[in-house]
Write a protein that holds these residues in place. Sequence first.
Motif, short mmCIF file in Angstrom:
data_model
loop_
_atom_site.label_atom_id
_atom_site.label_comp_id
_atom_site.label_asym_id
_atom_site.label_seq_id
_atom_site.Cartn_x
_atom_site.Cartn_y
_atom_site.Cartn_z
N GLY A 247 -74.77 -5.37 -74.53
CA GLY A 247 -74.34 -6.60 -75.18
C GLY A 247 -73.29 -6.32 -76.24
O GLY A 247 -72.83 -5.19 -76.41
N VAL A 248 -72.93 -7.37 -76.94
CA VAL A 248 -71.89 -7.31 -77.97
C VAL A 248 -72.55 -7.41 -79.33
O VAL A 248 -73.47 -8.20 -79.54
CB VAL A 248 -70.86 -8.44 -77.76
N LEU A 249 -72.08 -6.59 -80.27
CA LEU A 249 -72.55 -6.61 -81.65
C LEU A 249 -71.39 -6.97 -82.58
O LEU A 249 -70.22 -6.67 -82.27
CB LEU A 249 -73.13 -5.26 -82.04
N PRO A 250 -71.67 -7.58 -83.73
CA PRO A 250 -70.57 -7.89 -84.66
C PRO A 250 -69.84 -6.64 -85.14
O PRO A 250 -68.63 -6.69 -85.40
CB PRO A 250 -71.28 -8.59 -85.82
N GLY B 76 -81.34 -13.51 -74.71
CA GLY B 76 -79.94 -13.31 -74.34
C GLY B 76 -79.00 -14.40 -74.79
O GLY B 76 -77.88 -14.48 -74.27
N VAL B 77 -79.40 -15.24 -75.73
CA VAL B 77 -78.53 -16.32 -76.22
C VAL B 77 -77.62 -15.76 -77.30
O VAL B 77 -78.11 -15.19 -78.30
CB VAL B 77 -79.37 -17.48 -76.79
N PRO B 78 -76.30 -15.85 -77.16
CA PRO B 78 -75.39 -15.33 -78.20
C PRO B 78 -75.53 -16.10 -79.50
O PRO B 78 -75.69 -17.32 -79.51
CB PRO B 78 -74.00 -15.51 -77.58
N ILE B 79 -75.45 -15.38 -80.61
CA ILE B 79 -75.55 -15.96 -81.94
C ILE B 79 -74.31 -15.56 -82.72
O ILE B 79 -73.94 -14.37 -82.75
CB ILE B 79 -76.82 -15.49 -82.67
N THR B 80 -73.66 -16.51 -83.34
CA THR B 80 -72.46 -16.25 -84.13
C THR B 80 -72.81 -16.33 -85.61
O THR B 80 -73.38 -17.33 -86.08
CB THR B 80 -71.37 -17.28 -83.80
N VAL B 81 -72.47 -15.26 -86.33
CA VAL B 81 -72.78 -15.17 -87.76
C VAL B 81 -71.52 -14.73 -88.50
O VAL B 81 -70.66 -14.03 -87.95
CB VAL B 81 -73.92 -14.15 -88.01
N THR C 185 -71.51 -2.98 -75.66
CA THR C 185 -72.28 -1.76 -75.88
C THR C 185 -73.30 -1.59 -74.77
O THR C 185 -73.94 -2.56 -74.35
CB THR C 185 -73.01 -1.83 -77.23
N GLY C 186 -73.44 -0.35 -74.30
CA GLY C 186 -74.42 -0.08 -73.25
C GLY C 186 -73.78 0.59 -72.05
O GLY C 186 -72.59 0.91 -72.04
#
Length: 508
Positions: A462-465, A177-182, A472-473
């Motif tokens: 969660g959130v998607l790019p 569950g750790v957010p990742i920024t790309v 979402t969900g």
Amino acid sequence: MTEHGESLDTPPEQRRAESGERGTAHPGPASEDDGAVGEQPAASDRGFPDGDGADAEGARIAVRETVKLDLSRPAGPDHAPDHDVATMDTVLIPHGRPGEDISTMDTVLLPRGRPAGPPRPRGAPLPVAALVNTGWAALQLLVPLTLLTVAVRAAEGPVEWALSLRFVLAGWLLGHGVPITVPLNGQLGTMELAPLALTALALWRVNRAGVHTTRAMGAQGSGSFRDAALAAAAVGVAYGCFGLAAAALAQSPGLLVTPWRAGLNFAVLGAGAGALGSLRAGGVLRRLARATPVLLRDGVRAGVVAALLVLAVGAGAVGLAVAINGGEAARDMAGFSTGVLGQAGLTLLSLAYGPNFAVWAASYLLGPGFAAGTLPMTQLPVFAGVPDGPLRGVGWMLTVLPLLGGLAAAVLMARRRLRPRRSRRGDVVTPHPRWLRMCGSALAAGVVAGVLLAAAAYASGGVLPVTGAVRTGPVVWQVAAMSALVVTLGGLLGVAGFWSWRGLRRRV
């Protein structure tokens, strides 16, 4: 004490002398043949014809209380045996109580359950045990992910080990569950949708780490809350350190991770999963279950079963939807210009998010539905089965399946509660049915199922790019309310149906 009240501390020579004195005090009839004085008569001479007295005497001696003697030490005043009851293998049981026969007693109370002995050896220190066990749990997940990533990238060309390692660590962080920024299309996007299959595997291994840490402490089966809490805290701290290290290694210009968020998520999830393992290994769960009322205990068990059945219904609905839209799924798979290993990687990616889709399908069948956003635009094969509206035709009958899940859980609870049991005396006893208590357990099961499915709905979203800032969900509170209502209604119907079936069976 012996038969005649002699002390075991008395030397053998003194006991023989005292026995001789008792023999002369009550001499038997002297024999003219041998001239012996004070000789005890045989059993037949003492008034017991045909040796019946000998049998009675032997039976009396057989049931006489005995104390095990230590034959390794010589008898004497300076070597008296230890008569501490706590260290005796054979304990003197008092007789003579009116109307009490030990042969018919269910249990006999002894001062201690086992002889005194050396304390149980302890294992490694708690910090070392927690660090080793959590490290092994992390490696059991990271090594397969690394091998899979290297195999997929090797099919495309030379393997960049540093990039592959960062990719594996990013997936491991995302699973917690750790957010990742790309960077995406010239701007930064946040990825927060955790693959629940990866999360479940990680928590399972951390759970086992909690079990092994409790064993290393020597607290297995002790029932100590303190030891279980210490083991869970140690596992959580160690796992949080691993999360911080993974965030530091995965950090790069094209991949941004917040270290404190990684440490916090890993510590919380590690402490929770480790607590389940330490509570179970330490015997605390059994202790809590015995202290919990039957109504609540049955309700918790039935609620967990009902939640699992509802999720199983959702997983079946996802598989059915993908199978019905198999042609579209095959076209989506062919749209990716990858080889065989690349398609295998896409399939594994879909399986990693399979539990998420199962939760969403369960929410869809319960009524609240879920927000898909632009997920179908990702062209993953699994999204070929995403519905574009409410169920039509006979498809609405699928909405009854969560209700049947609650009904089945209640029937299993009632069947288990009324199952014939064998008593301590060996008799088969059928418990008396308490239908009102079962109805209360059905209400408790609805609450438990609602809480569990709400937690699953929160973890699956969660959130998607590609979706922007839109989550979402499913909506958590709607899933909690509808699942509690449906499972409670199904549970009450299950108890009523079992009561009716039992009545009809008796009449027949």
